[in-house]
Every structure is written in structure tokens, then in C-alpha cells.
Design a protein around this motif. Structure first.
Motif, PDB file in Angstrom:
ATOM      1  N   ALA A 297      38.103  38.654  25.119  1.00 50.77           N
ATOM      2  CA  ALA A 297      38.871  39.847  25.482  1.00 50.77           C
ATOM      3  C   ALA A 297      38.038  41.107  25.246  1.00 50.77           C
ATOM      4  O   ALA A 297      38.081  42.053  26.047  1.00 50.77           O
ATOM      5  N   ALA A 298      37.243  41.125  24.170  1.00 56.31           N
ATOM      6  CA  ALA A 298      36.388  42.281  23.890  1.00 56.31           C
ATOM      7  C   ALA A 298      35.304  42.441  24.950  1.00 56.31           C
ATOM      8  O   ALA A 298      34.975  43.553  25.371  1.00 56.31           O
ATOM      9  N   LEU A 299      34.743  41.306  25.406  1.00 56.70           N
ATOM     10  CA  LEU A 299      33.744  41.353  26.476  1.00 56.70           C
ATOM     11  C   LEU A 299      34.343  41.924  27.757  1.00 56.70           C
ATOM     12  O   LEU A 299      33.746  42.794  28.413  1.00 56.70           O
ATOM     13  N   MET A 300      35.521  41.461  28.121  1.00 52.42           N
ATOM     14  CA  MET A 300      36.168  41.956  29.333  1.00 52.42           C
ATOM     15  C   MET A 300      36.486  43.444  29.220  1.00 52.42           C
ATOM     16  O   MET A 300      36.327  44.205  30.184  1.00 52.42           O
ATOM     17  N   SER A 301      36.909  43.856  28.043  1.00 51.98           N
ATOM     18  CA  SER A 301      37.223  45.273  27.821  1.00 51.98           C
ATOM     19  C   SER A 301      35.973  46.135  27.912  1.00 51.98           C
ATOM     20  O   SER A 301      35.988  47.227  28.497  1.00 51.98           O
ATOM     21  N   ALA A 302      34.855  45.632  27.349  1.00 55.72           N
ATOM     22  CA  ALA A 302      33.596  46.387  27.406  1.00 55.72           C
ATOM     23  C   ALA A 302      33.144  46.570  28.851  1.00 55.72           C
ATOM     24  O   ALA A 302      32.690  47.654  29.251  1.00 55.72           O
ATOM     25  N   ALA A 303      33.291  45.505  29.658  1.00 53.33           N
ATOM     26  CA  ALA A 303      32.905  45.609  31.072  1.00 53.33           C
ATOM     27  C   ALA A 303      33.793  46.603  31.803  1.00 53.33           C
ATOM     28  O   ALA A 303      33.315  47.404  32.621  1.00 53.33           O
ATOM     29  N   ALA A 304      35.107  46.558  31.522  1.00 49.76           N
ATOM     30  CA  ALA A 304      36.032  47.480  32.173  1.00 49.76           C
ATOM     31  C   ALA A 304      35.736  48.928  31.792  1.00 49.76           C
ATOM     32  O   ALA A 304      35.974  49.851  32.587  1.00 49.76           O
ATOM     33  N   ASP A 305      35.197  49.138  30.582  1.00 47.42           N
ATOM     34  CA  ASP A 305      34.857  50.489  30.124  1.00 47.42           C
ATOM     35  C   ASP A 305      33.492  50.955  30.620  1.00 47.42           C
ATOM     36  O   ASP A 305      33.035  52.044  30.261  1.00 47.42           O
ATOM     37  N   ASP A 307      30.426  49.292  30.219  1.00 49.83           N
ATOM     38  CA  ASP A 307      29.250  48.852  29.481  1.00 49.83           C
ATOM     39  C   ASP A 307      28.321  48.084  30.424  1.00 49.83           C
ATOM     40  O   ASP A 307      28.715  47.062  30.996  1.00 49.83           O
ATOM     41  N   PRO A 308      27.082  48.541  30.621  1.00 48.91           N
ATOM     42  CA  PRO A 308      26.210  47.914  31.629  1.00 48.91           C
ATOM     43  C   PRO A 308      25.839  46.479  31.298  1.00 48.91           C
ATOM     44  O   PRO A 308      25.695  45.638  32.199  1.00 48.91           O
ATOM     45  N   VAL A 309      25.650  46.173  30.016  1.00 49.47           N
ATOM     46  CA  VAL A 309      25.295  44.805  29.631  1.00 49.47           C
ATOM     47  C   VAL A 309      26.442  43.851  29.955  1.00 49.47           C
ATOM     48  O   VAL A 309      26.249  42.779  30.552  1.00 49.47           O
ATOM     49  N   ALA A 310      27.648  44.243  29.577  1.00 44.21           N
ATOM     50  CA  ALA A 310      28.817  43.393  29.830  1.00 44.21           C
ATOM     51  C   ALA A 310      29.073  43.244  31.325  1.00 44.21           C
ATOM     52  O   ALA A 310      29.381  42.151  31.815  1.00 44.21           O
ATOM     53  N   ARG A 311      28.907  44.335  32.072  1.00 40.26           N
ATOM     54  CA  ARG A 311      29.158  44.270  33.517  1.00 40.26           C
ATOM     55  C   ARG A 311      28.150  43.364  34.212  1.00 40.26           C
ATOM     56  O   ARG A 311      28.512  42.562  35.088  1.00 40.26           O
ATOM     57  N   ILE A 339      41.881  28.088  39.588  1.00 40.74           N
ATOM     58  CA  ILE A 339      41.160  28.370  38.347  1.00 40.74           C
ATOM     59  C   ILE A 339      42.186  28.562  37.243  1.00 40.74           C
ATOM     60  O   ILE A 339      43.077  29.414  37.340  1.00 40.74           O
ATOM     61  N   GLY A 340      42.075  27.751  36.185  1.00 43.72           N
ATOM     62  CA  GLY A 340      43.023  27.818  35.084  1.00 43.72           C
ATOM     63  C   GLY A 340      42.326  27.715  33.745  1.00 43.72           C
ATOM     64  O   GLY A 340      41.096  27.787  33.652  1.00 43.72           O
ATOM     65  N   GLY A 341      43.129  27.494  32.697  1.00 41.37           N
ATOM     66  CA  GLY A 341      42.601  27.514  31.339  1.00 41.37           C
ATOM     67  C   GLY A 341      42.627  28.937  30.808  1.00 41.37           C
ATOM     68  O   GLY A 341      42.615  29.910  31.573  1.00 41.37           O
ATOM     69  N   TRP A 342      42.664  29.081  29.484  1.00 43.17           N
ATOM     70  CA  TRP A 342      42.813  30.427  28.911  1.00 43.17           C
ATOM     71  C   TRP A 342      41.664  31.341  29.306  1.00 43.17           C
ATOM     72  O   TRP A 342      41.868  32.521  29.629  1.00 43.17           O
ATOM     73  N   ALA A 343      40.434  30.811  29.333  1.00 41.98           N
ATOM     74  CA  ALA A 343      39.289  31.636  29.713  1.00 41.98           C
ATOM     75  C   ALA A 343      39.244  31.847  31.222  1.00 41.98           C
ATOM     76  O   ALA A 343      38.912  32.942  31.698  1.00 41.98           O
ATOM     77  N   GLY A 344      39.596  30.811  31.990  1.00 44.18           N
ATOM     78  CA  GLY A 344      39.567  30.926  33.441  1.00 44.18           C
ATOM     79  C   GLY A 344      40.540  31.970  33.956  1.00 44.18           C
ATOM     80  O   GLY A 344      40.225  32.733  34.881  1.00 44.18           O
ATOM     81  N   LEU A 345      41.733  32.023  33.369  1.00 42.21           N
ATOM     82  CA  LEU A 345      42.718  33.006  33.814  1.00 42.21           C
ATOM     83  C   LEU A 345      42.256  34.426  33.496  1.00 42.21           C
ATOM     84  O   LEU A 345      42.454  35.350  34.288  1.00 42.21           O
ATOM     85  N   ARG A 346      41.621  34.592  32.338  1.00 41.82           N
ATOM     86  CA  ARG A 346      41.151  35.934  31.969  1.00 41.82           C
ATOM     87  C   ARG A 346      39.961  36.345  32.834  1.00 41.82           C
ATOM     88  O   ARG A 346      39.903  37.470  33.341  1.00 41.82           O
ATOM     89  N   LEU A 347      39.016  35.438  33.017  1.00 41.71           N
ATOM     90  CA  LEU A 347      37.855  35.756  33.857  1.00 41.71           C
ATOM     91  C   LEU A 347      38.270  35.933  35.316  1.00 41.71           C
ATOM     92  O   LEU A 347      37.823  36.858  36.003  1.00 41.71           O
ATOM     93  N   GLY A 348      39.125  35.031  35.793  1.00 35.41           N
ATOM     94  CA  GLY A 348      39.517  35.081  37.189  1.00 35.41           C
ATOM     95  C   GLY A 348      40.255  36.344  37.560  1.00 35.41           C
ATOM     96  O   GLY A 348      40.118  36.856  38.685  1.00 35.41           O
ATOM     97  N   ALA A 349      41.068  36.866  36.636  1.00 38.27           N
ATOM     98  CA  ALA A 349      41.811  38.085  36.932  1.00 38.27           C
ATOM     99  C   ALA A 349      40.876  39.233  37.293  1.00 38.27           C
ATOM    100  O   ALA A 349      41.216  40.104  38.096  1.00 38.27           O
ATOM    101  N   ALA A 350      39.674  39.241  36.709  1.00 41.56           N
ATOM    102  CA  ALA A 350      38.720  40.323  36.962  1.00 41.56           C
ATOM    103  C   ALA A 350      37.674  39.959  38.007  1.00 41.56           C
ATOM    104  O   ALA A 350      37.172  40.838  38.712  1.00 41.56           O
ATOM    105  N   LEU A 351      37.345  38.677  38.123  1.00 43.08           N
ATOM    106  CA  LEU A 351      36.185  38.279  38.919  1.00 43.08           C
ATOM    107  C   LEU A 351      36.525  37.518  40.204  1.00 43.08           C
ATOM    108  O   LEU A 351      35.615  37.136  40.938  1.00 43.08           O
ATOM    109  N   LEU A 352      37.810  37.300  40.489  1.00 45.36           N
ATOM    110  CA  LEU A 352      38.166  36.419  41.593  1.00 45.36           C
ATOM    111  C   LEU A 352      37.555  36.828  42.932  1.00 45.36           C
ATOM    112  O   LEU A 352      37.022  35.965  43.652  1.00 45.36           O
ATOM    113  N   PRO A 353      37.577  38.101  43.332  1.00 46.04           N
ATOM    114  CA  PRO A 353      36.952  38.444  44.624  1.00 46.04           C
ATOM    115  C   PRO A 353      35.472  38.081  44.681  1.00 46.04           C
ATOM    116  O   PRO A 353      34.984  37.571  45.709  1.00 46.04           O
TER     117      PRO A 353
END
Length: 424
Positions: A297-305, A307-311, A339-353
Motif C-alpha cells: 500500500a505504501a508503494l502504491m501511495s508513493a507512486a500516486a504521489d 515518486d519517480p522510483v515507485a512509478r 486478476i485476483g488475490g490481495w496484491a492483484g486487486l491492489r495492483l490491478g486497480a492502478a495498472l489495469l490499462p
């Protein structure tokens, strides 16, 4: 020589009961009149089956509906309290246990976090024992009311006639673990309670195909992203679904070393554990002492903010996931990939396109144009729900009975004759 049809009257009755049960379960409540066209059975067969199931307490009446010019028709449904199931998700970070009635209403849940001891077999077995006892006690439910306990685990599951389900979990250090035998020794439930142990990705796939985003599809692949990566393939040839080691597709020759020991696996780039390791290596700073879910969740938040490394890391991960999915598209040509699983749902919400774009770029054009890639529809608890469906599916297959009834027909004379001629 043409083989004879070996279906017996008992097989026919069981099949008719199963057909009525499943139609009511998925499309009910329905009247007897509606059940005929829905199941393809004659009105007489429907009446006989319904009478039996009502007498067994498997069905119950659910009100009336007006008919055209006649008496109101009685609606029928599957009785939610005629049986109960426990679903267990042996995940990579915790063991989650849930108790359901036949309508899959959650009646209790508990979980145990896996600590420093990790996947020690005796610890996991102990957690399951304690959690099963806890949810049964909280619901004041006797164990003999259970239709079974379904368990989703990481790894390959084989079924041995003597030891039951045996788990080969290379990435978690399980080498031919006779999990079913260990649970029977420790849990001390009645021998009549069956265990249904399968790969966690398959239980996720079962849940999504029955109740989630896969319902109605003729073929689908459900990919589970957690600490690791797994997949379930559902095709006409694979029936209810077959677990495949989708996390160990090679996406980078001579790439990062995976937990399985091989280089370049998809799991070594897109599994949550490896993804967080890559973030640290790139100069990222996961919260000190945080678990995998909080750190992701912290990684996803850093990318949304911004952060070039996270993005950059997530952009690269989307490409690896897309490349891995393209292999599944080329191999199986599914209608849908979920795409499912706790990590898949979090990653997919941001990366699906981006995942869709990369999958299309790496896959052959013809199958890529015919597949839809979406998120699973049942949330992060879907593995537990799918595990509970395993005993439910067996209950349906037996026509709403807990065990196979003894044959009513007398044995043919030739059976006895062959037995008499057998060597002593």
C-alpha cells in the motif's frame, strides 16, 4: 465392441437430484412448473425429486407466486441451514478461516498471522485446528453439521489413496506434506467430515466462475497475485478448473532468481514479496517493520504521489504482468482473464490499462483481440469462499446427500460367480 451404458437407476436419481438442486441454487426460488424447462426433466420426475429433497430437508418452500388462471404456485429454494462449510485460505502471510451456511452467508471468521516461523507445517496445522474450533464454537455448531472443510494452499496438490491430499509447495519449503493426514490426526473431527484440499488459485477460480466476474464465461483464466503468483485455467477440457503454475512462466531469460530457484519467473517480478524487494533495491523505503500488505500500500501511495522510483517500478511491473498474461493467452485462448488475490486487486486497480496494453502487444493478435482482462469480482476473501465451495460442489454432485447411499439394487449373479472363482 461398443461399450454398454453403465448408468444405473441410482445414478439417474442422483443426477436428477443434482440438476434440480443446482438450478434452484443458482436461479431460485423457482416453482415446480419452472423447474421442468430449466432442468429438462419431465413434470413427473420433477415432482418425485422435489418430494425427496423436501423430505430430506434440503429444500424448503419460499412463498407463492400467482399463475395464469390457476392456483398460486409454490416457490422452492435450497434450505440454507441444511449444511455448513468451512473455507480455509492458507495464504502467504496469514491463515484465514470462515464458516458458511449453504447460501454462503458468512457465520464466522478468524485468522492467524504467520510470524517468524513462516510456513512450518506443524504451525500451520495448529493454526487451522484452533481456527476451525473457534468458528464452530462461536456459531454454536456441532462438527457433524459440516458438509466438509475446503482448504486452499500454495503449491501442487496430489491425492494419495492412503495419505489423502499431499502438498508439494516448493516456494514455501513443503516437500510432499501429507496435509490431510496431519489435519485428521490433529483436528479430531468426525471421520465422516471430508477434507477438500486444492491449490489456492483453483479455489479462487472456482469462486469467480460460480459467483464472480467469470460467471457465464465458457473459458477463463483466473490469476492470483499475492506474495507469489498462481493461476487457474477453466476450459471445456479442464472442466471445473485446473491449477497451473502461472507464476513460474519465464518472463526474463537469466533474470532475477525466483523463490522456486529458477531465474526469470513472473513471480520474481510481480509477486508482492519480490516487488517489495525490487523497490528496496531501487532505493525505495518501505515502512519499517510493515507487513507485505501495508508495504505494498505504501508503494502504491508513493507512486500516486509522483515518486519517480515507485512509478518506474510499477510501470515495469505492468509490463512483466502483461507479458506473463500474453503467454497464457497464446497457450489457452480464453474468453476472459481475471486478476485476483490481495496484491492483484491492489495492483490491478492502478495498472489495469497498462497491463491490457502490454498483454496485447506480446500476445498473438487473433487470441488477444478476443480476450477480456478484468479484475476479479469477489474481493480479497475469494480464496476462502472458493475453498468452501469445494464441499458444496461435492454435495451437489451427490444429489444433496453427504455420502453416497448404498446400492439398492441386488448384485448381479455374475458378480457372485466371479467372486467364487477368484483365487483364495
Amino acid at each position: 465392441m461398443v461399450g454398454r451404458n453403465r448408468r444405473t437407476v441410482r445414478d439417474l436419481r442422483r443426477g436428477n437430484r443434482a440438476a434440480v438442486l443446482q438450478r434452484l441454487y443458482f436461479d431460485g426460488p423457482l416453482s415446480r412448473f419452472e423447474l421442468g424447462p430449466a432442468t429438462g426433466l419431465s413434470s413427473g420426475s420433477v415432482s418425485n425429486v422435489v418430494a425427496d429433497l423436501l423430505a430430506d430437508g434440503v429444500l424448503e418452500e419460499a412463498g407463492n407466486v400467482e399463475s395464469d388462471g390457476g392456483r398460486p404456485r409454490t416457490l422452492l429454494r435450497v434450505a440454507p441451514d441444511c449444511g455448513y462449510m468451512i473455507g480455509v485460505d492458507v495464504g502467504e502471510t496469514r491463515v484465514r478461516v470462515e464458516l458458511f451456511d449453504l447460501a454462503l452467508t458468512e457465520l464466522g471468521r478468524t485468522e492467524r498471522v504467520l510470524g517468524a516461523e513462516g510456513y512450518a507445517v506443524e504451525v500451520v496445522v495448529g493454526y487451522i485446528h484452533d481456527a476451525v474450533a473457534e468458528v464452530l464454537a462461536a456459531a454454536d455448531l456441532a462438527p457433524d453439521r459440516l458438509l466438509g472443510i475446503g482448504i486452499g494452499v500454495p503449491g501442487i496438490v496430489e491425492h494419495d489413496p492412503e495419505r489423502g491430499a499431499v502438498v508439494h509447495g516448493q516456494t514455501i519449503g513443503w516437500d510432499a506434506v501429507a496435509l490431510e493426514s496431519l489435519l485428521r490426526e490433529r483436528c479430531q473431527l468426525p471421520d465422516s467430515i471430508p477434507y477438500f484440499i486444492d491449490n489456492g488459485a483453483r479455489t479462487l477460480g472456482q469462486a469467480e466462475m460460480w459467483f464472480g466476474a467469470g460467471r457465464g464465461a465458457r473459458s477463463a483464466i483466473v490469476v492470483l497475485f499475492g506474495s507469489g503468483v498462481g493461476a487457474c485455467v477453466v476450459t471445456p477440457e479442464a472442466g471445473e478448473g485446473r491449477a497451473v503454475e502461472g507464476g513460474h512462466l519465464t518472463v526474463q531469460v537469466a533474470g532475477r532468481r525466483c523463490r522456486c530457484g529458477a531465474p526469470g519467473c513472473l513471480e520474481a517480478y510481480a509477486g508482492a514479496q519480490a516487488l517489495l524487494e525490487r523497490w528496496r533495491e531501487a532505493g525505495g523505503h518501505p515502512p519499517e517493520g510493515a507487513g507485505q500488505e501495508s508495504a505494498l500500500a505504501a508503494l502504491m501511495s508513493a507512486a500516486a504521489d509522483g515518486d519517480p522510483v515507485a512509478r518506474e517500478l510499477l510501470a515495469e511491473t505492468a509490463e512483466y504482468i502483461g507479458a506473463g498474461l500474453s503467454d497464457l493467452i497464446n497457450l489457452f485462448r480464453p474468453e476472459r482473464i481475471l486478476i485476483g488475490g490481495w496484491a492483484g486487486l491492489r495492483l490491478g486497480a492502478a495498472l489495469l490499462p497498462e497491463i491490457r496494453r502490454h498483454a496485447a502487444a506480446y500476445a498473438l493478435r487473433h487470441p488477444a483481440e478476443r480476450v477480456g482482462i478484468d479484475l476479479g469480482g469477489l474481493g480479497p476473501d475469494a480464496v476462502t469462499v472458493g475453498a468452501a465451495i469445494l464441499p458444496l460442489a461435492a454435495f451437489f454432485a451427490l444429489g444433496g446427500r453427504r455420502t453416497e447411499p448404498a446400492p439398492a439394487e441386488p448384485r448381479p449373479v455374475w458378480h457372485a460367480a466371479l467372486a467364487d472363482r477368484a483365487p483364495r
